[in-house]
Design an enzyme around this catalytic site. Structure first.
Site, PDB file in Angstrom:
ATOM      1  CB  SER A 164      -0.962  -0.056   1.195  1.00  0.00           C
ATOM      2  OG  SER A 164      -2.023   0.848   1.043  1.00  0.00           O
ATOM      3  CG  ASP A 255      -6.401  -4.017  -3.603  1.00  0.00           C
ATOM      4  OD1 ASP A 255      -6.609  -3.307  -2.612  1.00  0.00           O
ATOM      5  OD2 ASP A 255      -5.388  -4.742  -3.728  1.00  0.00           O
ATOM      6  CG  HIS A 287      -5.669  -2.699   0.507  1.00  0.00           C
ATOM      7  ND1 HIS A 287      -5.028  -2.222  -0.615  1.00  0.00           N
ATOM      8  CD2 HIS A 287      -5.089  -2.062   1.565  1.00  0.00           C
ATOM      9  CE1 HIS A 287      -4.116  -1.335  -0.264  1.00  0.00           C
ATOM     10  NE2 HIS A 287      -4.128  -1.221   1.056  1.00  0.00           N
TER      11      HIS A 287
END
Length: 313
Positions: A164, A255, A287
């Site tokens: 991320s 995602d 995610h």
């Protein structure tokens, strides 16, 4: 292979989204599939804490090692055996949390499966917002890599893995100026390639400026452009001088569409610039599952990382 990309001068797709949809797209917890958002975030924290406590109790380690003078400039090093040998491949992990949350003390997800196969793992801390600015974070990560290279000059390759926001920070290292740090990290293995493992990342920060995620970051549009690897590589469209690197860009199947678009466009830009890049959509994970599953030896992404590192030894 011809790599499609956004046409020059074309408007970025995110600019066509409403403010509400933009906020939705850049809030990963709204896209989880098996649990509610709150439960998922609690699970993510719990599993990270559990994994870290386990490897600190069972692996040879050096904890809270300072790589700079700042209070937050520390890293943890985990070794495969009882001896803290330096002639090893080292995988440096950069945690996520939108540059405003997360900690190395709950991010040792990949330590057990990698050390079990002979790879040392370094989990890096950096000053998150609002204490740290994005420019400071990028500088800290750069210095942490230089520190590991100096401390272990006989390493068998340094590999970067970021999740991320951590994937963004890792991607910025593709453009780092190592000369000013007085050391050239061994970001390549014996066979001339290396691993940048970018997991569910953000590479164009401009959309973030227009979401509530920016509240603690205080990014201006200029800040976002200056620190966006997507935009920097698009402008250069040439491979920076330096060691040969292999870049694996991954995104979770679940995602958000914007995270998918960002990952694909970054992969495409890398290809046009001559980088040895590949793209993988990791099936049936969101995610958060994509990173906590790295605790598992047989997880597909764990195997991709291990196969890249071990193939070079």
């Amino acid at each position: 292979m011809e790599v499609p990309g956004r046409a020059t001068g074309a408007e970025a797709p995110w600019k066509q989204l409403s403010a509400e949809e933009l906020e939705n797209q850049y809030c990963p917890s709204r896209w989880v599939i098996r649990r509610g958002a709150e439960e998922t975030l609690k699970m993510y924290t719990h599993l990270g804490d559990k994994a870290t406590k386990k490897v600190r109790a069972t692996r040879k380690s050096l904890l809270h090692v300072p790589y700079g003078d700042g209070e937050g400039e520390k890293l943890d090093i985990y070794f495969p055996g009882e001896v803290a040998a330096e002639g090893l491949p080292f995988c440096l992990f950069l945690h996520g949390g939108y540059w405003q949350s997360g900690s190395k003390d709950m991010s040792a997800f990949m330590v057990e499966p990698l050390t079990a196969r002979g790879v040392a793992v370094v989990v890096v801390a950096y000053d998150i917002a609002p204490k740290g600015t994005l420019d400071q974070m990028i500088d800290q990560v750069t210095r942490s890599i230089a520190f590991v290279q100096r401390k272990y000059p006989c390493n068998e390759g340094l590999y970067l893995c970021g999740h991320s926001a951590g994937a963004h920070l890792a991607a910025m290292m593709l453009l780092a100026n190592w000369t000013k740090h007085g050391v050239t990290p061994n970001l390549k293995g014996f066979h001339g390639t290396a691993g940048f493992f970018l997991v569910s990342g953000i590479y164009d920060l401009e959309p973030i400026v227009h979401t509530t995620q920016n509240a603690p970051l205080l990014l201006t549009p200029e800040d976002a452009r200056r620190n966006s690897p997507q935009l920097l590589l698009e402008a250069a469209l040439a491979r920076p001088s330096g060691p040969a690197c292999r870049v694996l860009v991954t995104v979770g199947q679940h995602d958000s569409p914007e995270f998918h678009r960002q990952s694909r466009e970054f992969f495409q830009t890398l290809c046009r610039g001559g980088w040895d890049a590949s793209f993988e959509e990791i099936p049936d994970v969101d995610h958060f599952e994509i990173i906590w599953s790295l605790t598992q030896q047989d997880f597909v992404l764990t195997q991709m990382i291990l196969s890249t590192i071990l193939r070079e030894l």
